[in-house]
Write a protein that holds these residues in place. Structure first.
Motif, PDB file in Angstrom:
ATOM      1  N   GLY A 183       0.875  -1.167   0.000  1.00  0.00           N
ATOM      2  CA  GLY A 183       0.000   0.000   0.000  1.00  0.00           C
ATOM      3  C   GLY A 183       0.914   1.217   0.000  1.00  0.00           C
ATOM      4  O   GLY A 183       2.006   1.176  -0.565  1.00  0.00           O
ATOM      5  N   ARG A 216      -7.530   4.864   1.844  1.00  0.00           N
ATOM      6  CA  ARG A 216      -7.695   3.496   1.334  1.00  0.00           C
ATOM      7  C   ARG A 216      -6.960   2.485   2.208  1.00  0.00           C
ATOM      8  O   ARG A 216      -7.033   1.287   1.981  1.00  0.00           O
ATOM      9  CB  ARG A 216      -7.131   3.414  -0.100  1.00  0.00           C
ATOM     10  N   GLN A 217      -6.158   2.982   3.168  1.00  0.00           N
ATOM     11  CA  GLN A 217      -5.329   2.094   3.990  1.00  0.00           C
ATOM     12  C   GLN A 217      -5.932   2.029   5.391  1.00  0.00           C
ATOM     13  O   GLN A 217      -5.677   2.900   6.215  1.00  0.00           O
ATOM     14  CB  GLN A 217      -3.888   2.641   4.012  1.00  0.00           C
ATOM     15  N   ASP A 251      -0.336  -3.828   2.938  1.00  0.00           N
ATOM     16  CA  ASP A 251      -1.095  -2.617   2.608  1.00  0.00           C
ATOM     17  C   ASP A 251      -2.041  -2.146   3.713  1.00  0.00           C
ATOM     18  O   ASP A 251      -2.986  -1.392   3.447  1.00  0.00           O
ATOM     19  CB  ASP A 251      -1.881  -2.842   1.306  1.00  0.00           C
ATOM     20  N   TRP A 254      -5.797  -2.426   2.807  1.00  0.00           N
ATOM     21  CA  TRP A 254      -6.350  -1.746   1.615  1.00  0.00           C
ATOM     22  C   TRP A 254      -7.194  -2.686   0.757  1.00  0.00           C
ATOM     23  O   TRP A 254      -8.335  -2.382   0.415  1.00  0.00           O
ATOM     24  CB  TRP A 254      -5.169  -1.199   0.812  1.00  0.00           C
ATOM     25  N   THR A 255      -6.612  -3.856   0.403  1.00  0.00           N
ATOM     26  CA  THR A 255      -7.298  -4.716  -0.566  1.00  0.00           C
ATOM     27  C   THR A 255      -8.352  -5.603   0.104  1.00  0.00           C
ATOM     28  O   THR A 255      -8.998  -6.407  -0.564  1.00  0.00           O
ATOM     29  CB  THR A 255      -6.290  -5.564  -1.353  1.00  0.00           C
TER      30      THR A 255
END
Ligand code: NAD
Length: 257
Positions: A183, A216-217, A251, A254-255
């Motif tokens: 990330g 997003r993190q 990350d 994030w994902t």
């Protein structure tokens, strides 16, 4: 550890994540070849410092990862490449209609094409040595997208695909190929995106960090170059011998969103 005495070539490693990975590998007793497109005294001094601090062999080889011949020459000059870390990368942020063609071409060349050329040159050396690790530094943007980063997202999705093909072509050999998907990591590459993103969104530096980058993190923390070095070292270890053709996200969640 069985990795002691192996040799790693890390592209784009006079700064940021590449230097962080090279440092963690050197700390584990792995000889390292540093690389970038410049040929300054300080580039060679980084290698000398790693050699002195960690008692490994370290050198710096100038090669421009935007040029196919340079990518292949880097591996040839290294002579040994047990571990290949394809890390060199650049970024440019702009809406699609205004995205400069030369930026698109440079990002695809450095962030994607270079890994094809270095991998093609390194696999015969790994086969000769009977062991190998290909580690591609992709990104959360290899798995998801963001607006204004067309070339970067395309290149990073591309390198995830290249990683899978490399893994399949080496599946029955003691060679693995994986992609690390970080990330946000606060490196010079990310620093450089802050002014453009401030303009794009009309925000202050602090707002960009908090409301654009780390929004997003979920951990709300940057990943560190040391953590990425540790992930690369894991991929080099015997414990990861059956880990191939996959992505490892670093990350902060994030994902998972
Ligand atoms: P950075 O700018 O600190 O480092 C990039 C490195 O690539 C530098 O050593 C630079 O000299 C080198 N480089 C650039 N152009 C080159 C060329 N033509 N030939 C050879 N070397 C070249 O950036 P970073 O953040 O450390 O990025 C390293 C990698 O990690 C990139 O592939 C990037 O996409 C990826 N990444 C970074 C982040 C992040 O948040 N920093 C997140 C995900 C992925």
């Amino acid at each position: 550890m069985s990795v002691q005495g192996k040799t790693a070539v890390v592209t784009g490693s006079n700064s940021g994540i590449g230097l962080g990975i090279a440092t963690e590998l050197a700390r584990a007793g792995i000889n390292v070849v540093l690389n970038s497109f410049t040929d300054r005294d300080e580039d060679h001094a980084l290698a000398a410092e790693l050699a002195k601090t960690h008692g490994v062999e370290a050198r710096y080889i100038k090669a421009d990862m935007s040029k196919a011949a340079d990518c292949r020459a880097l591996i040839e000059e290294a002579g040994v490449c047990d571990i290949l870390v394809n890390n060199a990368g650049i970024q440019h942020v702009a809406p699609l209609p205004e995205f400069p063609t030369e930026k698109w071409d440079a990002i695809i060349a450095i962030n994607l094409n270079s890994a094809f050329h270095t991998t093609a040159a390194a696999l015969p050396l790994m086969r000769k040595a009977g062991w190998g690790r290909v580690i591609n530094v992709a990104s959360a943007h290899g798995l998801t997208a963001s607006p204004f980063k067309s070339a970067y997202v395309a290149a990073k999705h591309g390198i995830v695909g290249l990683t899978k093909v490399t893994a399949l072509e080496t599946a029955e050999e003691p060679i693995t190929a994986n992609a690390i998907c970080p990330g946000y990591v606060l490196t010079p590459l990310v620093e450089a995106q802050i002014p453009d993103t401030m303009k794009e969104y009309g925000m202050s530096r602090e707002e960009v960090i908090k409301n654009v980058m780390l929004t997003r993190q979920p951990s709300k923390e940057f990943a560190t170059v040391e953590q990425l070095g540790g992930t690369a070292l894991y991929l080099c270890s015997d414990a990861a011998a059956q880990v191939t053709g996959t992505t490892i996200s670093v990350d902060g969640g994030w994902t998972a969103l």
